[in-house]
Write a protein that holds these residues in place. Sequence first.
Motif, PDB file in Angstrom:
ATOM      1  N   LYS A  14      35.325  25.529  37.788  1.00 15.35           N
ATOM      2  CA  LYS A  14      35.057  26.294  39.010  1.00 15.35           C
ATOM      3  C   LYS A  14      34.611  25.376  40.148  1.00 15.35           C
ATOM      4  O   LYS A  14      35.103  25.502  41.281  1.00 15.35           O
ATOM      5  CB  LYS A  14      33.995  27.356  38.738  1.00 15.35           C
ATOM      6  N   LEU A  65      43.451  36.176  46.597  1.00 11.78           N
ATOM      7  CA  LEU A  65      43.685  35.947  45.175  1.00 11.78           C
ATOM      8  C   LEU A  65      43.002  34.674  44.696  1.00 11.78           C
ATOM      9  O   LEU A  65      42.454  34.631  43.586  1.00 11.78           O
ATOM     10  CB  LEU A  65      45.187  35.889  44.908  1.00 11.78           C
ATOM     11  N   THR A  66      43.027  33.630  45.519  1.00  9.12           N
ATOM     12  CA  THR A  66      42.352  32.386  45.136  1.00  9.12           C
ATOM     13  C   THR A  66      40.851  32.591  45.018  1.00  9.12           C
ATOM     14  O   THR A  66      40.208  32.118  44.071  1.00  9.12           O
ATOM     15  CB  THR A  66      42.651  31.285  46.161  1.00  9.12           C
ATOM     16  N   TYR A  91      40.071  34.556  41.880  1.00 10.93           N
ATOM     17  CA  TYR A  91      40.216  33.750  40.667  1.00 10.93           C
ATOM     18  C   TYR A  91      39.028  32.803  40.489  1.00 10.93           C
ATOM     19  O   TYR A  91      38.478  32.686  39.393  1.00 10.93           O
ATOM     20  CB  TYR A  91      41.516  32.948  40.718  1.00 10.93           C
ATOM     21  N   TYR A  95      37.519  34.674  37.467  1.00  8.54           N
ATOM     22  CA  TYR A  95      38.342  34.363  36.298  1.00  8.54           C
ATOM     23  C   TYR A  95      38.334  32.888  35.907  1.00  8.54           C
ATOM     24  O   TYR A  95      38.663  32.568  34.760  1.00  8.54           O
ATOM     25  CB  TYR A  95      39.795  34.798  36.555  1.00  8.54           C
ATOM     26  N   ALA A  96      38.022  31.996  36.823  1.00  8.20           N
ATOM     27  CA  ALA A  96      38.086  30.568  36.520  1.00  8.20           C
ATOM     28  C   ALA A  96      37.008  30.195  35.508  1.00  8.20           C
ATOM     29  O   ALA A  96      35.872  30.652  35.601  1.00  8.20           O
ATOM     30  CB  ALA A  96      37.913  29.741  37.795  1.00  8.20           C
ATOM     31  N   TRP A 114      39.147  43.658  35.187  1.00  9.50           N
ATOM     32  CA  TRP A 114      39.771  44.088  36.439  1.00  9.50           C
ATOM     33  C   TRP A 114      39.092  45.340  36.985  1.00  9.50           C
ATOM     34  O   TRP A 114      38.961  45.520  38.200  1.00  9.50           O
ATOM     35  CB  TRP A 114      41.256  44.351  36.226  1.00  9.50           C
TER      36      TRP A 114
END
Length: 337
Positions: free
Chosen positions: A121, A107-108, A111, A115-116, A230
Amino acid sequence: MSTTLRSSLPELEEDEPRDLWIDESGSDRAFVLGSRAIAATVLAITAGIGLFLAFSAVPTFGRYGFGFLTETQWQPEADILGIGAVLVGTFTIAAVALMFAFPLSLLTALYIAEYAPARIKATLVSLVDLMAAVPSIIYGLWGFTLIQPHASAFALWLHQHLGFIPFFRVDADPNAAVWEQTRYTASAFVAGIAVAMMVIPMACAVMQQVFSQAPPGEREAAFALGATHWGVVRTVVLPFGKGGIIGGTMLGLGRALGETIAVVLIISPSFDLKIKPLEVGTNSISALIAGRFGEATSLQLQALLTAGFVLFLITLGINTLAAMVVARSRSGQGADA
């Protein structure tokens, strides 16, 4: 007529590939030679360590045979030595660590890669890399003093609700009026949580790097067809990064199998052959070596070196396979402009 014309034409030479020749400058040659020398040195050191441990293991295997790998007791005074129990404990701690580290790493990495915001980033990547620079003894102290009380309460909850599964069973009454807290401390479960914090940065770095190489052409095509963010991640990024996910997880497994100081600080050493991570008492190969090395006789020292040789082979095999998976996932996957 056509035959006469064809015979009068000069014979055409067949096309042949030309050899490309690049004139390397002096700095290029120095860099190549230096890189090869460093790589050869690293391989020589690794091979030297392996040969030293292999020669040190010969007397132990000559004395105890391959039963050394299955014997569960470590009783030097009775001339009974084996690493069967600590092998199981090693993999149990690593399994618990991966149970926590895998979803957090995945997940990290997603992201950071998807998504970051661009402005943070680089900071997030640096923070993940900084986690790898924290000494393992700090994670051990953190796990022992802060995590253990909460982890033992969570272990009790798991025992109460999932105790019908042998993996979550503890030899204690989970519904007693006063619960036996000491039965849930100093366990593979607590040690695995601490080790997970050391696995996350390694696995996350590999996954994030592979996710960032997903072909932008396929991303844009998916967006053009109306896919959500997604949907792009699910249909483009994750399939492309499957090798990175597997390779990063395996590299993390190799890291978890060899962790020493954090495990020594947390666990209560035991030589029981069990797969009950919630219950007090476990051991690992690295913790066994660290705990017994200072007081070992010559016979025990040879046995500890043999245990180190077994751990060396396990981690070397896992890390090599993980590197092959990661490298194969990137080969032939050129990013479209």
